[in-house]
Design an enzyme around this catalytic site. Structure first.
Site, PDB file in Angstrom:
ATOM      1  N   TRP A 176       0.845  -1.201   0.000  1.00 54.90           N
ATOM      2  CA  TRP A 176       0.000   0.000   0.000  1.00 54.90           C
ATOM      3  C   TRP A 176       0.876   1.245   0.000  1.00 54.90           C
ATOM      4  O   TRP A 176       2.083   1.128   0.261  1.00 54.90           O
ATOM      5  CB  TRP A 176      -0.925   0.013   1.242  1.00 54.90           C
ATOM      6  CG  TRP A 176      -2.187   0.777   1.000  1.00 54.90           C
ATOM      7  CD1 TRP A 176      -2.527   1.989   1.517  1.00 54.90           C
ATOM      8  CD2 TRP A 176      -3.274   0.394   0.149  1.00 54.90           C
ATOM      9  NE1 TRP A 176      -3.757   2.378   1.038  1.00 54.90           N
ATOM     10  CE2 TRP A 176      -4.231   1.414   0.196  1.00 54.90           C
ATOM     11  CE3 TRP A 176      -3.528  -0.729  -0.674  1.00 54.90           C
ATOM     12  CZ2 TRP A 176      -5.426   1.373  -0.540  1.00 54.90           C
ATOM     13  CZ3 TRP A 176      -4.725  -0.771  -1.397  1.00 54.90           C
ATOM     14  CH2 TRP A 176      -5.648   0.272  -1.325  1.00 54.90           C
ATOM     15  N   ASP A 232       0.396  10.948  -0.105  1.00 53.79           N
ATOM     16  CA  ASP A 232      -0.624  11.988  -0.001  1.00 53.79           C
ATOM     17  C   ASP A 232      -1.978  11.380   0.361  1.00 53.79           C
ATOM     18  O   ASP A 232      -2.112  10.165   0.450  1.00 53.79           O
ATOM     19  CB  ASP A 232      -0.721  12.752  -1.332  1.00 53.79           C
ATOM     20  CG  ASP A 232      -1.306  11.889  -2.437  1.00 53.79           C
ATOM     21  OD1 ASP A 232      -0.980  10.692  -2.512  1.00 53.79           O
ATOM     22  OD2 ASP A 232      -2.112  12.411  -3.226  1.00 53.79           O
ATOM     23  N   GLU A 235      -3.194   8.607  -1.621  1.00 48.22           N
ATOM     24  CA  GLU A 235      -2.425   7.372  -1.453  1.00 48.22           C
ATOM     25  C   GLU A 235      -1.600   7.016  -2.673  1.00 48.22           C
ATOM     26  O   GLU A 235      -1.364   5.848  -2.948  1.00 48.22           O
ATOM     27  CB  GLU A 235      -3.369   6.195  -1.136  1.00 48.22           C
ATOM     28  CG  GLU A 235      -4.537   6.559  -0.259  1.00 48.22           C
ATOM     29  CD  GLU A 235      -5.264   5.356   0.296  1.00 48.22           C
ATOM     30  OE1 GLU A 235      -6.169   4.868  -0.364  1.00 48.22           O
ATOM     31  OE2 GLU A 235      -4.898   4.909   1.396  1.00 48.22           O
ATOM     32  N   GLU A 236      -1.198   8.010  -3.437  1.00 47.05           N
ATOM     33  CA  GLU A 236      -0.554   7.719  -4.706  1.00 47.05           C
ATOM     34  C   GLU A 236       0.899   8.140  -4.803  1.00 47.05           C
ATOM     35  O   GLU A 236       1.693   7.443  -5.419  1.00 47.05           O
ATOM     36  CB  GLU A 236      -1.357   8.373  -5.847  1.00 47.05           C
ATOM     37  CG  GLU A 236      -2.731   7.761  -5.983  1.00 47.05           C
ATOM     38  CD  GLU A 236      -3.616   8.491  -6.967  1.00 47.05           C
ATOM     39  OE1 GLU A 236      -4.502   7.858  -7.538  1.00 47.05           O
ATOM     40  OE2 GLU A 236      -3.422   9.702  -7.164  1.00 47.05           O
ATOM     41  N   GLU A 460     -18.582   7.037  -3.866  1.00 43.34           N
ATOM     42  CA  GLU A 460     -17.352   7.833  -3.853  1.00 43.34           C
ATOM     43  C   GLU A 460     -17.347   8.834  -5.004  1.00 43.34           C
ATOM     44  O   GLU A 460     -17.009   9.999  -4.858  1.00 43.34           O
ATOM     45  CB  GLU A 460     -16.148   6.895  -3.969  1.00 43.34           C
ATOM     46  CG  GLU A 460     -14.809   7.590  -3.981  1.00 43.34           C
ATOM     47  CD  GLU A 460     -13.655   6.596  -4.169  1.00 43.34           C
ATOM     48  OE1 GLU A 460     -13.519   6.048  -5.284  1.00 43.34           O
ATOM     49  OE2 GLU A 460     -12.909   6.365  -3.199  1.00 43.34           O
TER      50      GLU A 460
HETATM   51  C1  NOJ Z   1      -6.438   3.004  -4.201  1.00 49.26           C
HETATM   52  C2  NOJ Z   1      -6.373   4.349  -3.549  1.00 49.26           C
HETATM   53  O1  NOJ Z   1      -7.169   4.380  -2.442  1.00 49.26           O
HETATM   54  C3  NOJ Z   1      -6.755   5.408  -4.548  1.00 49.26           C
HETATM   55  O2  NOJ Z   1      -6.741   6.657  -3.951  1.00 49.26           O
HETATM   56  C4  NOJ Z   1      -5.793   5.353  -5.677  1.00 49.26           C
HETATM   57  O3  NOJ Z   1      -6.122   6.311  -6.649  1.00 49.26           O
HETATM   58  C5  NOJ Z   1      -5.782   3.970  -6.292  1.00 49.26           C
HETATM   59  N1  NOJ Z   1      -5.537   2.955  -5.282  1.00 49.26           N
HETATM   60  C6  NOJ Z   1      -4.758   3.872  -7.402  1.00 49.26           C
HETATM   61  O4  NOJ Z   1      -3.456   4.089  -6.879  1.00 49.26           O
HETATM   62  C1  NOJ Z   2      -9.341   6.362  -1.766  1.00 46.49           C
HETATM   63  C2  NOJ Z   2      -9.082   7.787  -1.431  1.00 46.49           C
HETATM   64  O1  NOJ Z   2      -8.174   8.306  -2.380  1.00 46.49           O
HETATM   65  C3  NOJ Z   2      -8.511   7.916  -0.046  1.00 46.49           C
HETATM   66  O2  NOJ Z   2      -8.361   9.271   0.262  1.00 46.49           O
HETATM   67  C4  NOJ Z   2      -9.417   7.272   0.961  1.00 46.49           C
HETATM   68  O3  NOJ Z   2      -8.826   7.317   2.213  1.00 46.49           O
HETATM   69  C5  NOJ Z   2      -9.714   5.849   0.578  1.00 46.49           C
HETATM   70  N1  NOJ Z   2     -10.151   5.740  -0.780  1.00 46.49           N
HETATM   71  C6  NOJ Z   2     -10.794   5.246   1.482  1.00 46.49           C
HETATM   72  O4  NOJ Z   2     -11.982   5.978   1.343  1.00 46.49           O
END
Ligand code: NOJ
Ligand code: NOJ
Length: 610
Positions: A176, A232, A235-236, A460
């Site tokens: 992750w 960030d 999560e990227e 979402e």
């Molecule tokens: C899952 C993350 O929660 C999301 O924010 C991200 O865009 C995708 N993975 C792709 O990296």
């Molecule tokens: C993906 C989002 O990008 C992230 O900000 C969030 O924490 C997770 N999904 C879970 O909702």
């Protein structure tokens, strides 16, 4: 001055409530049909007053129905009793009940903290005594989670930066984007808000015995790690993120105030010093040419991102008025940033086609987003509305609004002839702007209303071409974003976190001081006429991966390009060269170049363009 503003603020809640009279008959009716909303909203071609009223009506009706759906949606996603969160331990906030495409049946520290803050604020407003148990359960669950060893470490070796856990309170061990350093800050903000309320009720014991130990671990983590990169909020990408810095700054400041109030003064010096440093660092994200706060630039992105609007609303402190250093919602920098952000989605989503250049549109995380092909998010579109509602609250309270050269373009969307200056509430300029901006804000809620299915469920995202809900259904954070935006529209304000008393330290930021090592960057690069080479990298001295602010190199020794930069000593960093030609930026290929400066002396590289 403060007393005046505060009493004006409490008055203004009443004024807003009157404007947003809820139609009880409609509240009893079945959810509003999508088609009816579509007819009411239409494209916002320079809104006449009557049109603004129509949008407000649509929004009134939407909120009358959606507010309670959203509040119930929060509770349904919290264990152990939530109707949509079976299997979640007590106090565990799931991100969404969705288990496939995508699987969000986990608990994210960020989402859970934002949701709980929203619930704490409801509880403090007296909106439900039973919420107290929900909050106490969260406290218990977090007390356990902090101690769970996980791939980021254990409680004392970085484990607090772990972004998500199993809903059974076990570690998630898959790969992750970790660590994410906003989680501990957001969790402490939720808990400090609760602590402050308990103290006002003279309930010191729970604060010192149950809350303080959890808060201290989190805020210490922030104080020790704010200057290290992390993933960030999306999560990227691992670099610096404005959102993360801003929520860390808030946590440190309110942590200091709480510590003082309960006699834990040993942390005060360290947390204050680090808060000053973070505030200083926050200023470095500003892109003066683009007129926006650079959210996150790694990976060649523009840095235009919901990140900053979210930062503004989640660090809103009405006592700080329109302070730009803390990026308050009505500050010139935050308004300018908001316009740049909103405008970046006008042409990339089909559902935004045909809307006037100053109309409200659906917005997403950031324009370059490719997650599910890149779509609008409910929580991003609500964040725009909320920032504007927060700004309206402050202007109303102070009885004027101020336009600077930084915010002029924002205001000119609504009144092209307007010029810089301060406009008192008695002027027609003020009235025009307030009514236009109110309608503009409502327009964003109306967009979400338009794309909310009849059962009121908030996923979402919604599809950029069809508007159909997309990705995780019943996203807890989407519901929280609705509740906080609706509350802001009603003029609701939450407690101050001390933003009015903070000032950007004079001179250079402390973390940039200390021994500097002059570092010479030489790179052999053949270029065409008009093309130039720049340098950027992971640390402040290298403009934190900002192509806009990147450091130009001299072509005096062509084809060797050269520049000498003072870098902090004994610091490891990453860097890359970039080319700029006709406004186009080309990055060197991956991976990033890496190095560590020596403790003293000088340093340098002889590189070749990759
Ligand atoms: C899952 C993350 O929660 C999301 O924010 C991200 O865009 C995708 N993975 C792709 O990296
Ligand atoms: C993906 C989002 O990008 C992230 O900000 C969030 O924490 C997770 N999904 C879970 O909702």
């Amino acid at each position: 001055m403060l007393v005046t503003v505060l009493s004006a603020l409490s008055l203004c809640a009443g004024v807003f409530a009157q404007n947003a009279v809820v139609d009880q008959n409609i509240a009893q009716q079945a959810p509003i049909a999508k088609v009816e909303l579509l007819a009411d909203i239409g494209p916002h071609v320079s809104r006449p007053a009557a049109k603004a009223g129509a949008v407000a009506d649509v929004v009134d009706r939407y909120i009358a129905n959606e507010d309670s759906i959203a509040k119930a949606g929060l509770l349904a996603n919290i264990g152990a009793d939530g109707s949509k969160s079976s299997g979640a331990k007590s106090g565990v906030v799931i991100a969404s009940p969705n288990t496939v495409d995508p699987n969000y049946l986990y608990t994210w520290t960020r989402d859970a903290a934002l949701v709980t803050k929203c619930i704490v604020d409801q509880y403090i407003r007296g909106e439900g005594d039973s919420l107290r148990t929900t909050i106490d359960d969260y406290v218990e669950a977090q007390t356990i989670l902090q101690q769970v060893p996980n791939p980021s470490g254990n409680v004392s070796t970085g484990g607090l930066g772990e972004p998500k856990f199993m809903i059974t309170l076990d570690a998630f061990t898959g790969s992750w984007g970790r660590p994410q350093r906003d989680g501990p800050a957001l969790r402490s903000t939720a808990l400090i808000t609760y602590a402050n309320w308990l103290i006002s009720q003279s309930n010191m014991t729970y604060v010192t015995q149950n809350l303080w130990p959890v808060i201290k671990l989190d805020v210490d983590y922030v104080a020790n790690n704010w200057n290290s990169s992390g993933f960030d909020l999306w999560e990227e990408i691992s670099s610096s993120s404005y959102w993360t810095s801003a929520v860390q700054h808030r946590a440190l400041r309110e942590g200091v105030i709480l510590a003082q109030n309960i006699g834990q003064t040993n942390v005060v010096d360290d947390w204050t010093t680090q808060a000053d440093n973070v505030l200083c660092f926050m200023q470095s994200y500003w892109n003066p040419t683009g007129g926006y706060m650079t959210s996150n630039t790694l990976g060649g992105r523009s840095g235009i991102d919901a990140n900053t609007a979210l930062a503004s609303i989640h660090t809103f402190d009405p006592e700080a008025i329109c302070d730009a250093a803390t990026f308050q919602p009505c500050s010139d920098k935050a308004l300018s940033s908001l316009k740049v952000y909103v405008d970046s989605f006008r042409s990339i989503y089909s559902i935004n086609q045909g809307v006037a250049a100053n109309g409200s549109v659906a917005t997403g995380r950031y324009p370059e987003d490719v997650y599910y092909n890149g779509n609008p998010w409910y929580l991003a579109t609500f964040a725009v509305a909320e920032q504007l509602y927060d700004a309206l609250i402050v202007w109303d309270a102070q009885g004027s609004l101020n336009i600077t050269s930084t915010s002029l373009t924002f205001f000119q969307q609504f009144l092209p002839s307007v010029t810089t200056g301060t406009y008192a509430s008695t002027t027609s300029t003020y009235s025009t702007l307030i009514s236009e901006i109110s309608a503009f804000a409502d327009g964003f809620v109306a967009i979400n209303a338009q794309y909310t299915p009849t059962d009121g469920g908030l996923a979402e995202q919604f599809n950029k071409d069809t508007g159909a809900p997309l990705s995780a259904k019943d996203l807890t954070w989407s519901y929280a974003s609705a509740v906080t935006a609706f509350a802001a529209r009603n003029g609701t304000i939450n407690g101050s976190w001390g933003a009015k008393d903070v000032k950007v330290p004079a001179g250079q930021c402390q973390f940039n001081q200390g021994p500097a090592v002059p570092t010479t960057f030489n790179v052999v690069a053949t270029t065409v006429f008009g093309e130039n080479i720049f340098l950027t990298g992971s640390i402040d001295a290298l403009k934190t991966w900002s192509p806009d602010n990147a450091i130009p190199l001299s072509a005096a020794g062509y084809p060797t390009w050269s520049v000498t930069v003072n870098l902090p000593a004994s610091t490891s960093f990453e860097y890359k060269y970039i080319r700029k030609y006709n406004g186009q930026v080309t990055w060197e290929s991956d991976p990033n170049r890496q190095a560590t400066t020596p403790a003293s002396g000088s340093f340098g590289f002889n590189d070749s363009w990759r």
